[in-house]
Design a protein around this motif. Structure first.
Motif, PDB file in Angstrom:
ATOM      1  N   GLY A 119       0.838  -1.193   0.000  1.00 20.60           N
ATOM      2  CA  GLY A 119       0.000   0.000   0.000  1.00 20.60           C
ATOM      3  C   GLY A 119       0.873   1.243   0.000  1.00 20.60           C
ATOM      4  O   GLY A 119       1.741   1.396   0.852  1.00 20.60           O
ATOM      5  N   GLN A 120       0.668   2.104  -0.976  1.00 16.65           N
ATOM      6  CA  GLN A 120       1.468   3.315  -1.120  1.00 16.65           C
ATOM      7  C   GLN A 120       0.710   4.498  -0.535  1.00 16.65           C
ATOM      8  O   GLN A 120      -0.478   4.685  -0.795  1.00 16.65           O
ATOM      9  N   VAL A 121       1.417   5.267   0.267  1.00 16.63           N
ATOM     10  CA  VAL A 121       0.881   6.468   0.898  1.00 16.63           C
ATOM     11  C   VAL A 121       1.869   7.593   0.665  1.00 16.63           C
ATOM     12  O   VAL A 121       2.995   7.365   0.228  1.00 16.63           O
ATOM     13  N   SER A 122       1.450   8.808   0.976  1.00 18.28           N
ATOM     14  CA  SER A 122       2.350   9.941   0.807  1.00 18.28           C
ATOM     15  C   SER A 122       1.900  11.085   1.699  1.00 18.28           C
ATOM     16  O   SER A 122       0.741  11.155   2.107  1.00 18.28           O
ATOM     17  N   GLU A 123       2.827  11.970   1.955  1.00 19.80           N
ATOM     18  CA  GLU A 123       2.522  13.182   2.712  1.00 19.80           C
ATOM     19  C   GLU A 123       1.809  14.174   1.792  1.00 19.80           C
ATOM     20  O   GLU A 123       1.894  14.089   0.573  1.00 19.80           O
ATOM     21  N   GLY A 124       1.128  15.120   2.378  1.00 13.81           N
ATOM     22  CA  GLY A 124       0.444  16.163   1.636  1.00 13.81           C
ATOM     23  C   GLY A 124      -0.696  16.700   2.459  1.00 13.81           C
ATOM     24  O   GLY A 124      -1.202  16.036   3.368  1.00 13.81           O
ATOM     25  N   SER A 125      -1.130  17.908   2.138  1.00 15.72           N
ATOM     26  CA  SER A 125      -2.170  18.556   2.936  1.00 15.72           C
ATOM     27  C   SER A 125      -3.584  18.232   2.468  1.00 15.72           C
ATOM     28  O   SER A 125      -4.545  18.562   3.145  1.00 15.72           O
ATOM     29  N   SER A 126      -3.714  17.573   1.304  1.00 15.19           N
ATOM     30  CA  SER A 126      -5.040  17.234   0.780  1.00 15.19           C
ATOM     31  C   SER A 126      -4.981  15.857   0.129  1.00 15.19           C
ATOM     32  O   SER A 126      -3.906  15.341  -0.165  1.00 15.19           O
ATOM     33  N   VAL A 127      -6.143  15.279  -0.123  1.00 17.71           N
ATOM     34  CA  VAL A 127      -6.172  13.991  -0.804  1.00 17.71           C
ATOM     35  C   VAL A 127      -5.616  14.128  -2.217  1.00 17.71           C
ATOM     36  O   VAL A 127      -4.954  13.217  -2.712  1.00 17.71           O
ATOM     37  N   THR A 128      -5.818  15.267  -2.853  1.00 16.96           N
ATOM     38  CA  THR A 128      -5.270  15.492  -4.191  1.00 16.96           C
ATOM     39  C   THR A 128      -3.749  15.473  -4.162  1.00 16.96           C
ATOM     40  O   THR A 128      -3.121  14.800  -4.985  1.00 16.96           O
ATOM     41  N   GLU A 129      -3.163  16.171  -3.230  1.00 21.01           N
ATOM     42  CA  GLU A 129      -1.707  16.208  -3.119  1.00 21.01           C
ATOM     43  C   GLU A 129      -1.144  14.835  -2.745  1.00 21.01           C
ATOM     44  O   GLU A 129      -0.152  14.376  -3.332  1.00 21.01           O
ATOM     45  N   GLN A 130      -1.762  14.170  -1.795  1.00 20.99           N
ATOM     46  CA  GLN A 130      -1.292  12.841  -1.401  1.00 20.99           C
ATOM     47  C   GLN A 130      -1.405  11.850  -2.550  1.00 20.99           C
ATOM     48  O   GLN A 130      -0.494  11.050  -2.789  1.00 20.99           O
ATOM     49  N   THR A 131      -2.511  11.893  -3.283  1.00 20.43           N
ATOM     50  CA  THR A 131      -2.708  10.976  -4.405  1.00 20.43           C
ATOM     51  C   THR A 131      -1.677  11.234  -5.505  1.00 20.43           C
ATOM     52  O   THR A 131      -1.077  10.290  -6.028  1.00 20.43           O
ATOM     53  N   THR A 132      -1.449  12.478  -5.841  1.00 21.64           N
ATOM     54  CA  THR A 132      -0.439  12.820  -6.850  1.00 21.64           C
ATOM     55  C   THR A 132       0.929  12.292  -6.435  1.00 21.64           C
ATOM     56  O   THR A 132       1.633  11.667  -7.239  1.00 21.64           O
ATOM     57  N   ASN A 133       1.300  12.508  -5.184  1.00 27.29           N
ATOM     58  CA  ASN A 133       2.604  12.066  -4.698  1.00 27.29           C
ATOM     59  C   ASN A 133       2.715  10.545  -4.671  1.00 27.29           C
ATOM     60  O   ASN A 133       3.752   9.989  -5.046  1.00 27.29           O
ATOM     61  N   LEU A 134       1.672   9.853  -4.256  1.00 29.25           N
ATOM     62  CA  LEU A 134       1.778   8.394  -4.190  1.00 29.25           C
ATOM     63  C   LEU A 134       1.800   7.780  -5.583  1.00 29.25           C
ATOM     64  O   LEU A 134       2.456   6.761  -5.795  1.00 29.25           O
TER      65      LEU A 134
END
Length: 116
Positions: free
Chosen positions: A26-41
């Motif tokens: 499962g890939q996760v990422s930091e970010g302040s929004s679901v959009t930012e986290q999704t882009t990063n992951l």
């Protein structure tokens, strides 16, 4: 059968391959929004797929875990820009709301199965 592991530490591997099947943790990422986290992951997934010698066009299945289904459309907006659906490369998938991920600030986690 030999299993190939990618980006391994003492607890887990980010990806494991057996034969022609590659499974990403499962890939996760930091970010302040679901959009930012999704882009990063998705960027993280692209890197792992490259290390395994494949790419997102070979994704068979994706498990999507959201902490709030109100984020579903924001997630899909990023997904739709990442997956090449115009060339019929949309994998099978599920989207599941979970109570919480391993860190409370994580809003989305994606696990994928890929043909190599």
């Amino acid at each position: 059968m030999k299993i190939k592991r990618i980006d391994t530490n003492s607890r887990m591997s980010q990806a494991s391959q057996s034969g022609s099947l590659l499974v990403l943790s499962g890939q996760v990422s930091e970010g302040s929004s679901v959009t930012e986290q999704t882009t990063n992951l998705f960027n993280n997934i692209d890197v792992l797929l490259h290390k395994a010698g494949t790419n997102k066009s070979n994704i068979i299945y994706a498990n999507i875990f959201l902490t709030d289904m109100d984020h579903y459309e924001a997630f899909n907006a990023v997904w739709d820009g990442w997956i090449d659906s115009a060339n019929q490369q949309s994998p099978s998938r599920s989207a599941i709301q979970v109570v919480r991920l391993a860190k409370p600030e994580w809003l989305v986690e994606v696990q994928i199965f890929v043909a190599v």
